[in-house]
Design a protein around this motif. Structure first.
Motif, PDB file in Angstrom:
ATOM      1  N   GLY A 247     -15.132   8.021 -61.435  1.00  0.00           N
ATOM      2  CA  GLY A 247     -16.260   7.763 -60.542  1.00  0.00           C
ATOM      3  C   GLY A 247     -15.843   6.810 -59.440  1.00  0.00           C
ATOM      4  O   GLY A 247     -14.835   7.028 -58.763  1.00  0.00           O
ATOM      5  N   ASN A 248     -16.579   5.714 -59.291  1.00  0.00           N
ATOM      6  CA  ASN A 248     -16.235   4.711 -58.277  1.00  0.00           C
ATOM      7  C   ASN A 248     -15.402   3.569 -58.847  1.00  0.00           C
ATOM      8  O   ASN A 248     -15.104   2.605 -58.138  1.00  0.00           O
ATOM      9  N   SER A 249     -15.019   3.671 -60.116  1.00  0.00           N
ATOM     10  CA  SER A 249     -14.260   2.599 -60.766  1.00  0.00           C
ATOM     11  C   SER A 249     -12.790   2.965 -60.880  1.00  0.00           C
ATOM     12  O   SER A 249     -12.441   4.125 -61.122  1.00  0.00           O
ATOM     13  N   ILE A 250     -11.921   1.961 -60.693  1.00  0.00           N
ATOM     14  CA  ILE A 250     -10.479   2.140 -60.859  1.00  0.00           C
ATOM     15  C   ILE A 250      -9.987   1.126 -61.891  1.00  0.00           C
ATOM     16  O   ILE A 250     -10.239  -0.073 -61.768  1.00  0.00           O
ATOM     17  N   TYR A 251      -9.291   1.602 -62.910  1.00  0.00           N
ATOM     18  CA  TYR A 251      -8.726   0.756 -63.944  1.00  0.00           C
ATOM     19  C   TYR A 251      -7.203   0.772 -63.800  1.00  0.00           C
ATOM     20  O   TYR A 251      -6.597   1.843 -63.696  1.00  0.00           O
TER      21      TYR A 251
END
Length: 259
Positions: A247-251
């Motif tokens: 989604g809009n998250s980066i890990y």
């Protein structure tokens, strides 16, 4: 209390299975001859710039006939869950043969609100944990798809061993598409500048079927798309950095020390 606060080792294992990469590409060693797969070896790293950490100690390696081998690993990890820093460790057995590999063991951690968690994890891949292929040739410009699957049983109890809840997770998986190998380039890693190749692919991450004593009926598997970029650095024989976009998250998972 949300069920995902009790399945840290399952998500961690998916990340580590992707992160820890290849043996020395120039020598083209088979998996069981990987230079990092040795007694007393250690791989350390962090998650999201230091919000979480992990360490893998390789206690013992036994090589059998052909390309078969097994290794005893001790994994320590901590990560923020529901506003608290969760710390844990566990012993795992890595089994490798010509058809792929399995990783199984248990993970104990301090839970939320003073509870104790124990998770028993069994995972498998139609390839190789810690390395995307048994032999990695330099001329590869793509790698086949892989599927990581895992089952887990997590129990929560008070320090007095009084049980609180039980969670069973069946058939959690990460299914990748064909993986593209990019051109080697200079990047900055947490161990200094290195020449590395980007490996990119999309995939589907599934939470699996969840059964819990706190949930009246089984929770259906939740699937979400992810995009992954791994930076494989031949000098270390490892993927030194990995970015996972959901989604809009980066890990981000990065190796900080190898010895």
């Amino acid at each position: 209390m949300k069920h995902h606060s009790r399945i840290l080792p399952l998500n961690l294992l998916f990340s580590l299975a992707l992160l820890v990469g290849w043996t020395n590409a120039h020598a083209e060693q088979v998996y069981c001859q990987s230079p990092w797969l040795k007694p007393n070896g250690k791989i350390e790293g962090n998650i999201n710039g230091g919000k979480g950490h992990f360490m893998i100690r390789i206690n013992q390696v036994t090589k059998a006939a052909g390309n078969d081998c097994h290794a005893d690993l001790h994994i320590q990890a901590n990560a923020p869950i529901a506003g608290q820093q969760i710390n844990g460790s566990g012993n795992f057995r890595l089994m490798v043969n010509s058809g792929g590999s399995t990783l199984s063991g248990s993970f104990d951690s301090a839970g939320l609100l003073g509870t104790v968690m124990r998770s028993v994890v069994n995972s498998r891949v139609n390839g190789y944990f810690l390395k995307p292929a048994n032999i990695m040739n330099e001329q590869f410009d793509s790698l086949p798809a892989q599927t990581y699957r895992a089952d887990a049983q997590a129990s929560m109890s008070l320090p007095s061993s009084v049980p609180i809840s039980q969670v069973n997770i069946e058939n959690a998986f990460l299914q990748s598409t064909q993986r593209k190998v990019g051109k080697e380039q200079q990047i900055h890693t947490q161990m200094g500048p290195m020449s590395c190749k980007p490996i990119t692919y999309t995939g589907t991450l599934s939470s699996g079927q969840i059964q819990s004593t706190l949930i009246p009926s089984g929770k259906s598997a939740g699937n979400k798309p992810v995009t992954v970029t791994e930076w494989y650095c031949p000098a270390k024989g490892l993927t030194m950095k990995m970015d996972i976009k959901s989604g809009n998250s980066i890990y981000t998972v990065a190796v900080t020390n190898v010895n």
